[in-house]
Design a protein around this motif. Structure first.
Motif, PDB file in Angstrom:
ATOM      1  N   ARG A 161       0.718  -1.150   0.045  1.00 18.44           N
ATOM      2  CA  ARG A 161      -0.146   0.132  -0.014  1.00 18.44           C
ATOM      3  C   ARG A 161       0.862   1.450   0.025  1.00 18.44           C
ATOM      4  NH1 ARG A 161      -3.912  -2.303   4.435  1.00 18.44           N
ATOM      5  NH2 ARG A 161      -2.178  -1.613   5.729  1.00 18.44           N
ATOM      6  N   GLY A 162       2.196   1.130   0.205  1.00 21.71           N
ATOM      7  CA  GLY A 162       3.037   2.300   0.168  1.00 21.71           C
ATOM      8  C   GLY A 162       3.034   2.825   1.424  1.00 21.71           C
ATOM      9  N   LYS A 163       2.709   2.220   2.524  1.00 19.86           N
ATOM     10  CA  LYS A 163       2.788   2.848   3.853  1.00 19.86           C
ATOM     11  C   LYS A 163       3.945   2.200   4.595  1.00 19.86           C
ATOM     12  CE  LYS A 163      -1.363   4.492   3.336  1.00 19.86           C
ATOM     13  NZ  LYS A 163      -1.676   5.760   3.473  1.00 19.86           N
ATOM     14  N   GLY A 164       4.164   2.720   5.819  1.00 14.43           N
ATOM     15  CA  GLY A 164       5.205   1.980   6.636  1.00 14.43           C
ATOM     16  C   GLY A 164       6.687   2.462   6.339  1.00 14.43           C
ATOM     17  N   ASN A 165       7.650   2.170   7.047  1.00 13.53           N
ATOM     18  CA  ASN A 165       9.054   2.146   6.748  1.00 13.53           C
ATOM     19  C   ASN A 165       9.706   0.926   7.110  1.00 13.53           C
ATOM     20  OD1 ASN A 165      11.222   3.479   5.982  1.00 13.53           O
ATOM     21  ND2 ASN A 165      11.585   4.569   7.564  1.00 13.53           N
ATOM     22  N   PRO A 166       9.612  -0.071   6.299  1.00 12.17           N
ATOM     23  CA  PRO A 166      10.299  -1.165   6.528  1.00 12.17           C
ATOM     24  C   PRO A 166      11.676  -1.420   6.642  1.00 12.17           C
ATOM     25  CG  PRO A 166       9.417  -1.444   4.534  1.00 12.17           C
ATOM     26  CD  PRO A 166       9.225  -0.240   4.953  1.00 12.17           C
ATOM     27  N   ALA A 167      12.542  -2.089   7.445  1.00 11.33           N
ATOM     28  CA  ALA A 167      13.889  -1.911   7.614  1.00 11.33           C
ATOM     29  C   ALA A 167      14.440  -2.725   6.254  1.00 11.33           C
ATOM     30  CB  ALA A 167      14.392  -2.779   8.758  1.00 11.33           C
ATOM     31  N   LEU A 168      15.559  -2.427   5.828  1.00 15.44           N
ATOM     32  CA  LEU A 168      16.147  -2.973   4.896  1.00 15.44           C
ATOM     33  C   LEU A 168      16.302  -4.539   4.762  1.00 15.44           C
ATOM     34  CD1 LEU A 168      17.450  -2.324   1.989  1.00 15.44           C
ATOM     35  CD2 LEU A 168      19.701  -2.143   3.254  1.00 15.44           C
ATOM     36  N   ASN A 169      16.841  -5.020   6.085  1.00 19.77           N
ATOM     37  CA  ASN A 169      16.779  -6.443   6.099  1.00 19.77           C
ATOM     38  C   ASN A 169      15.413  -7.063   5.688  1.00 19.77           C
ATOM     39  OD1 ASN A 169      15.741  -5.766   8.615  1.00 19.77           O
ATOM     40  ND2 ASN A 169      17.022  -7.309   9.634  1.00 19.77           N
ATOM     41  N   THR A 170      14.523  -6.443   6.232  1.00 19.60           N
ATOM     42  CA  THR A 170      12.966  -7.029   6.092  1.00 19.60           C
ATOM     43  C   THR A 170      12.676  -7.108   4.368  1.00 19.60           C
ATOM     44  OG1 THR A 170      12.141  -6.319   8.120  1.00 19.60           O
ATOM     45  CG2 THR A 170      10.435  -6.517   6.536  1.00 19.60           C
ATOM     46  N   ILE A 171      13.064  -6.014   3.819  1.00 17.32           N
ATOM     47  CA  ILE A 171      12.669  -5.905   2.434  1.00 17.32           C
ATOM     48  C   ILE A 171      13.521  -6.925   1.496  1.00 17.32           C
ATOM     49  CG2 ILE A 171      13.144  -4.455   0.289  1.00 17.32           C
ATOM     50  CD1 ILE A 171      12.420  -2.051   2.097  1.00 17.32           C
ATOM     51  N   MET A 172      14.837  -7.195   2.074  1.00 15.24           N
ATOM     52  CA  MET A 172      15.784  -8.071   1.603  1.00 15.24           C
ATOM     53  C   MET A 172      15.259  -9.544   1.735  1.00 15.24           C
ATOM     54  SD  MET A 172      17.886  -6.352   0.009  1.00 15.24           S
ATOM     55  CE  MET A 172      19.421  -7.626  -0.271  1.00 15.24           C
ATOM     56  N   LYS A 173      14.643  -9.875   2.884  1.00 13.79           N
ATOM     57  CA  LYS A 173      14.018 -11.178   3.031  1.00 13.79           C
ATOM     58  C   LYS A 173      12.894 -11.237   1.978  1.00 13.79           C
ATOM     59  CE  LYS A 173      14.606 -11.365   7.989  1.00 13.79           C
ATOM     60  NZ  LYS A 173      13.542 -11.852   9.242  1.00 13.79           N
ATOM     61  N   ILE A 174      11.981 -10.231   1.818  1.00 12.66           N
ATOM     62  CA  ILE A 174      10.860 -10.515   0.876  1.00 12.66           C
ATOM     63  C   ILE A 174      11.351 -10.635  -0.431  1.00 12.66           C
ATOM     64  CG2 ILE A 174       8.700  -9.242   0.082  1.00 12.66           C
ATOM     65  CD1 ILE A 174       8.663  -7.738   2.884  1.00 12.66           C
ATOM     66  N   LEU A 175      12.231  -9.803  -0.915  1.00  8.01           N
ATOM     67  CA  LEU A 175      12.844 -10.007  -2.168  1.00  8.01           C
ATOM     68  C   LEU A 175      13.312 -11.326  -2.601  1.00  8.01           C
ATOM     69  CD1 LEU A 175      13.934  -6.217  -2.810  1.00  8.01           C
ATOM     70  CD2 LEU A 175      11.735  -7.160  -3.366  1.00  8.01           C
ATOM     71  N   GLU A 176      14.156 -11.661  -1.627  1.00  5.57           N
ATOM     72  CA  GLU A 176      14.778 -13.207  -1.685  1.00  5.57           C
ATOM     73  C   GLU A 176      13.455 -14.056  -2.224  1.00  5.57           C
ATOM     74  OE1 GLU A 176      17.358 -16.238   0.620  1.00  5.57           O
ATOM     75  OE2 GLU A 176      17.771 -14.003   1.193  1.00  5.57           O
ATOM     76  N   VAL A 177      12.533 -14.164  -1.250  1.00  3.81           N
ATOM     77  CA  VAL A 177      11.459 -15.175  -1.607  1.00  3.81           C
ATOM     78  C   VAL A 177      11.019 -14.852  -2.998  1.00  3.81           C
ATOM     79  CG1 VAL A 177       8.995 -15.787  -0.857  1.00  3.81           C
ATOM     80  CG2 VAL A 177      10.948 -15.127   0.878  1.00  3.81           C
ATOM     81  N   LEU A 178      10.975 -13.486  -3.506  1.00  2.00           N
ATOM     82  CA  LEU A 178      10.270 -13.195  -4.676  1.00  2.00           C
ATOM     83  C   LEU A 178      11.097 -13.601  -5.894  1.00  2.00           C
ATOM     84  CD1 LEU A 178       8.312 -10.256  -3.542  1.00  2.00           C
ATOM     85  CD2 LEU A 178       7.445 -12.520  -4.197  1.00  2.00           C
ATOM     86  N   GLY A 179      12.683 -13.931  -5.489  1.00  2.00           N
ATOM     87  CA  GLY A 179      13.555 -13.862  -6.636  1.00  2.00           C
ATOM     88  C   GLY A 179      13.976 -12.650  -7.208  1.00  2.00           C
ATOM     89  N   ILE A 180      13.826 -11.581  -6.384  1.00  2.00           N
ATOM     90  CA  ILE A 180      14.193 -10.242  -6.979  1.00  2.00           C
ATOM     91  C   ILE A 180      15.394  -9.771  -6.430  1.00  2.00           C
ATOM     92  CG2 ILE A 180      13.450  -7.782  -7.147  1.00  2.00           C
ATOM     93  CD1 ILE A 180      10.589  -8.716  -6.910  1.00  2.00           C
ATOM     94  N   GLU A 181      16.451  -9.389  -7.238  1.00  2.78           N
ATOM     95  CA  GLU A 181      17.662  -8.874  -6.692  1.00  2.78           C
ATOM     96  C   GLU A 181      17.474  -7.088  -6.505  1.00  2.78           C
ATOM     97  OE1 GLU A 181      21.067  -9.746  -9.026  1.00  2.78           O
ATOM     98  OE2 GLU A 181      20.523 -11.944  -8.549  1.00  2.78           O
ATOM     99  N   ILE A 182      18.184  -6.669  -5.574  1.00  3.15           N
ATOM    100  CA  ILE A 182      18.301  -5.142  -5.419  1.00  3.15           C
ATOM    101  C   ILE A 182      19.803  -4.914  -5.676  1.00  3.15           C
ATOM    102  CG2 ILE A 182      18.574  -5.417  -2.909  1.00  3.15           C
ATOM    103  CD1 ILE A 182      16.556  -2.722  -2.878  1.00  3.15           C
ATOM    104  N   GLU A 183      19.729  -3.631  -6.481  1.00  2.00           N
ATOM    105  CA  GLU A 183      21.205  -3.034  -6.615  1.00  2.00           C
ATOM    106  C   GLU A 183      21.566  -1.847  -5.708  1.00  2.00           C
ATOM    107  OE1 GLU A 183      22.790  -0.560 -10.279  1.00  2.00           O
ATOM    108  OE2 GLU A 183      22.418  -2.672 -10.821  1.00  2.00           O
ATOM    109  N   TYR A 184      22.534  -2.016  -4.930  1.00  2.22           N
ATOM    110  CA  TYR A 184      22.961  -0.971  -4.174  1.00  2.22           C
ATOM    111  C   TYR A 184      24.203   0.058  -4.972  1.00  2.22           C
ATOM    112  CZ  TYR A 184      21.610  -3.929  -0.037  1.00  2.22           C
ATOM    113  OH  TYR A 184      20.962  -4.590   0.577  1.00  2.22           O
ATOM    114  N   LYS A 185      23.746   1.297  -4.913  1.00  3.27           N
ATOM    115  CA  LYS A 185      24.709   2.273  -5.353  1.00  3.27           C
ATOM    116  C   LYS A 185      25.167   3.400  -4.398  1.00  3.27           C
ATOM    117  CE  LYS A 185      23.108   1.956 -10.296  1.00  3.27           C
ATOM    118  NZ  LYS A 185      22.783   2.598 -11.357  1.00  3.27           N
ATOM    119  N   ILE A 186      26.078   3.481  -4.207  1.00  7.31           N
ATOM    120  CA  ILE A 186      26.664   4.564  -3.387  1.00  7.31           C
ATOM    121  C   ILE A 186      26.998   5.685  -3.995  1.00  7.31           C
ATOM    122  CG2 ILE A 186      28.290   4.996  -1.580  1.00  7.31           C
ATOM    123  CD1 ILE A 186      28.143   2.233  -0.889  1.00  7.31           C
TER     124      ILE A 186
END
Length: 66
Positions: free
Chosen positions: A37-62
């Motif tokens: 819903r675009g609400k909340g502010n989940p921690a990065l590790n939470t997002i990473m767990k979800i994306l791993e299950v979904l088979g989605i990679e995230i790219e970090y750029k500094i």
């Protein structure tokens, strides 16, 4: 496309309910609902767990500043 849209589309493509995804990622179903819903502010590790299950990679750029 925003993360919430990508997550929802991938979840539906995999025929997963929000409850299924929450259990597989070991997070609360409310977290999944809030993200989609675009609400909340989940921690990065939470997002990473979800994306791993979904088979989605995230790219970090500094970004360097001078």
């Amino acid at each position: 496309m925003e993360l919430k849209e990508i997550m929802k589309q991938r979840r539906e493509f995999l025929s997963l309910t929000q409850q299924d995804l929450a259990e597989m990622a070991e997070v609360g179903v409310a977290t999944i609902k809030d993200i989609e819903r675009g609400k909340g502010n989940p921690a990065l590790n939470t997002i990473m767990k979800i994306l791993e299950v979904l088979g989605i990679e995230i790219e970090y750029k500094i970004r360097q500043t001078i």
